[in-house]
Design an enzyme around this catalytic site. Structure first.
Site, PDB file in Angstrom:
ATOM      1  N   GLU A 216     -58.359 -11.531 -14.787  1.00  0.00           N
ATOM      2  CA  GLU A 216     -57.039 -11.512 -14.157  1.00  0.00           C
ATOM      3  C   GLU A 216     -56.009 -10.957 -15.140  1.00  0.00           C
ATOM      4  O   GLU A 216     -56.197 -11.012 -16.361  1.00  0.00           O
ATOM      5  CB  GLU A 216     -56.608 -12.930 -13.740  1.00  0.00           C
ATOM      6  CG  GLU A 216     -57.580 -13.652 -12.846  1.00  0.00           C
ATOM      7  CD  GLU A 216     -57.717 -12.998 -11.481  1.00  0.00           C
ATOM      8  OE1 GLU A 216     -56.764 -12.334 -11.036  1.00  0.00           O
ATOM      9  OE2 GLU A 216     -58.793 -13.151 -10.869  1.00  0.00           O
ATOM     10  N   GLU A 239     -54.592 -26.740 -12.636  1.00  0.00           N
ATOM     11  CA  GLU A 239     -55.871 -27.061 -13.273  1.00  0.00           C
ATOM     12  C   GLU A 239     -55.773 -28.315 -14.145  1.00  0.00           C
ATOM     13  O   GLU A 239     -56.748 -29.051 -14.299  1.00  0.00           O
ATOM     14  CB  GLU A 239     -56.368 -25.880 -14.106  1.00  0.00           C
ATOM     15  CG  GLU A 239     -56.590 -24.590 -13.310  1.00  0.00           C
ATOM     16  CD  GLU A 239     -57.551 -24.752 -12.148  1.00  0.00           C
ATOM     17  OE1 GLU A 239     -58.434 -25.637 -12.202  1.00  0.00           O
ATOM     18  OE2 GLU A 239     -57.418 -23.989 -11.163  1.00  0.00           O
ATOM     19  N   HIS A 242     -56.754 -31.233 -12.136  1.00  0.00           N
ATOM     20  CA  HIS A 242     -58.212 -31.436 -12.079  1.00  0.00           C
ATOM     21  C   HIS A 242     -58.715 -32.086 -13.367  1.00  0.00           C
ATOM     22  O   HIS A 242     -59.548 -33.001 -13.332  1.00  0.00           O
ATOM     23  CB  HIS A 242     -58.925 -30.098 -11.886  1.00  0.00           C
ATOM     24  CG  HIS A 242     -58.784 -29.517 -10.515  1.00  0.00           C
ATOM     25  ND1 HIS A 242     -58.937 -30.265  -9.365  1.00  0.00           N
ATOM     26  CD2 HIS A 242     -58.493 -28.242 -10.115  1.00  0.00           C
ATOM     27  CE1 HIS A 242     -58.767 -29.482  -8.306  1.00  0.00           C
ATOM     28  NE2 HIS A 242     -58.489 -28.256  -8.735  1.00  0.00           N
TER      29      HIS A 242
END
Length: 527
Positions: A216, A239, A242
């Site tokens: 990316e 993230e 998570h």
């Protein structure tokens, strides 16, 4: 994914007819049948997408299986429900856009198929501790490692208050949360897919790894026109959720919504409730809260009248409830948090635990304080360890053992006779004493007993901090301002309040449970 081709899955998906028929009797669906045109049948890539993210049952490769029209329609409906689209079960244009969107690589549905959940947020497991280490292993071609470390620090600060967590970066040793950039197959069993689509994934405790796709083009606060650039901070905040133990949420405004969205401005109530369930559940049910009655907890808000009953017989009609009171001031003294309200005071440890014996009347602690002082609104600890209480145009100075050693006039601080100071604190940024009035403040040097030139200044210099403030404190190296039921963390380098504040005071600083009206205290609007 080549969305132009239609590599259809086995025969049972072919030959469908082009409409969705729902038959309703008396407002209730008695039957529902979804039938597709052949041209609208899902491609093999789309079926794999629904299997990968938990919408379609995944079977071992050794088992030969075709999917029925009903199972495909149910999978599409589950995916639409989770994404916040109308649950038609039909692969319309809006639904097909989901297959192309940038998103997190973590599965959306982990358990049995369900379109309804008692809780929107889904939990895995937390760290089982409040002190968590992290390490940034590498950067990427568009973001150097030092910038990634800075953005990670800010991202972790977004989550920290809602779990009472402390994060510490390490340089070389093994860390709880490790951040890295990698591409394609990078050894964790979940290979990246090149530019677009999956941009990152992370693992819950006790693994805690966060992986970002190096293919990316990562950016730092890119403009909305930079569609090819992926905002690292927005993805990192997701993230981190998570890595702390949260799964995906089907709430579109939630940080834990699986699809890429910018900007990330603050956590949603859904994210906050998940964090509290993971990390503050024991705190919420701590013995310190047992002084509140059940009716007081369920029937009061932070804007309600000041008093509630305590269980103890002594002073049961007088003791304010710390979770529902409009306190007079907060200050850090001798490394502990002191809270004052009317004639009462509480002392809390850094774990938000009320020390044994509190609350008590502050005259029992500050020996020698005149009886006509019936409220403490301004108090601070000097550099020599003495504690000063201000009232009107006078002050009373106490030893570290809370014994009166001196009475003086406010003019000794080289400021005029102001109506009343609202708070005083010593900055750890420059070791100067700040004396704050309603709309002005002074900066005093205790070592030389002189006022710095150019003062007073306007409170508007503390950007994004509403004034007048009720209190200002230094806690664990940061500056915090308090007003009403809200507080702000101040950035001494940017000279402005941190953009992810305010937050509710009671739920963050005191052992108080969350309340339905908590989210209204995450804006600068007045209560």
């Amino acid at each position: 994914m080549n969305m132009g081709s239609r590599n259809c899955v086995p025969v049972s998906l072919l030959g469908y007819i082009a409409f969705v028929a729902f038959i309703y009797i008396s407002g209730s669906a008695v039957s529902a049948k979804t039938i597709f045109l052949e041209e609208n049948a899902p491609t093999l890539d789309e079926v794999n997408f629904m299997k990968k993210y938990g919408y379609l049952q995944e079977v071992p490769s050794s088992v030969s299986m075709t999917y029925t029209s009903q199972s495909i329609a149910e999978a599409v409906t589950r995916m639409q429900n989770f994404a916040g689209l109308p649950p038609t079960g039909y692969l319309d244009d809006e639904t097909r856009k989901l297959f192309k969107r940038r998103r997190c690589g973590v599965k959306d549905i982990e358990a049995k198929f369900s379109t309804h959940r008692r809780k929107r947020y889904i939990l895995q497991q937390g760290w089982g501790k409040k002190a968590i280490t992290y390490r940034v292993i590498n950067g990427t071609s568009t973001l150097p490692k030092t910038r990634v470390e800075s953005l990670m620090k800010t991202g972790l600060e977004v989550w920290a208050p809602h779990g009472g967590l402390n994060f510490r970066m390490v340089d070389h040793s093994k860390a709880d949360i490790e951040v890295s950039f990698a591409s394609k197959d990078h050894g964790d069993g979940f290979p990246f897919d090149g530019p677009g689509r999956v941009v990152a994934h992370a693992f819950p405790p006790p693994h805690g790894a966060m992986h970002f796709d190096d293919d990316e083009i990562w950016g730092d606060n890119p403009s909305e026109d930079d569609e090819d650039i992926t905002d690292f901070f927005a993805v990192a905040v997701h993230e981190i959720g998570h890595a702390l133990g949260l799964s995906h949420s089907n709430v579109k405004a939630s940080v834990m919504y699986p699809y890429y969205q910018v900007p990330v401005e603050k956590l949603h109530e859904d994210d906050i409730m998940g964090m509290q369930e993971l990390y503050l559940k024991e705190d919420v049910h701590s013995p310190a809260l047992e002084v509140r009655t059940e009716s007081a907890v369920s029937g009061r808000s932070s804007l309600a009248p000041r008093f509630t009953k305590a269980d103890s017989e002594e002073d049961e009609n007088d003791v304010p409830d710390l979770c529902y009171t409009n306190y007079d001031t907060i200050q850090v003294l001798q490394g502990k948090i002191y809270v004052f309200e009317e004639e009462w005071m509480w002392v809390l440890s850094e774990k938000k635990t009320i020390l044994e014996g509190y609350p008590k009347r502050f005259h029992e602690v500050f020996i020698g304080l005149p009886r006509h002082i019936n409220v403490i609104r301004t108090i601070y600890e000097k550099q020599n360890g003495h504690i000063v209480v201000f009232s009107g145009r006078s002050y009373w100075e106490f030893s570290a053992r809370f014994r009166l050693v001196k009475r003086g006039r406010i003019t000794e601080y080289k400021i005029p006779q102001v109506p009343e100071l609202t708070t005083v604190f010593i900055s750890n940024y420059n070791n100067k004493t700040y004396l704050i009035e309603y709309e002005r403040y002074w900066r005093y040097d205790e070592a030389t007993k002189t006022m710095d030139r150019g003062y007073p200044k306007e409170m508007s210099a503390w950007r994004n901090v509403p004034y007048p403030v009720d209190a200002a404190i230094i806690w664990k190296g940061d500056t915090f301002f308090f007003r009403g039921p809200r507080f702000w963390r101040f950035d001494n380098h940017q000279i402005r309040a941190h953009q992810y504040y305010p937050l509710p005071t009671a739920q963050i600083w005191f052992p108080c449970p969350s309340t339905p009206d908590m989210m209204q205290y995450t804006t600068n609007d007045e209560p």
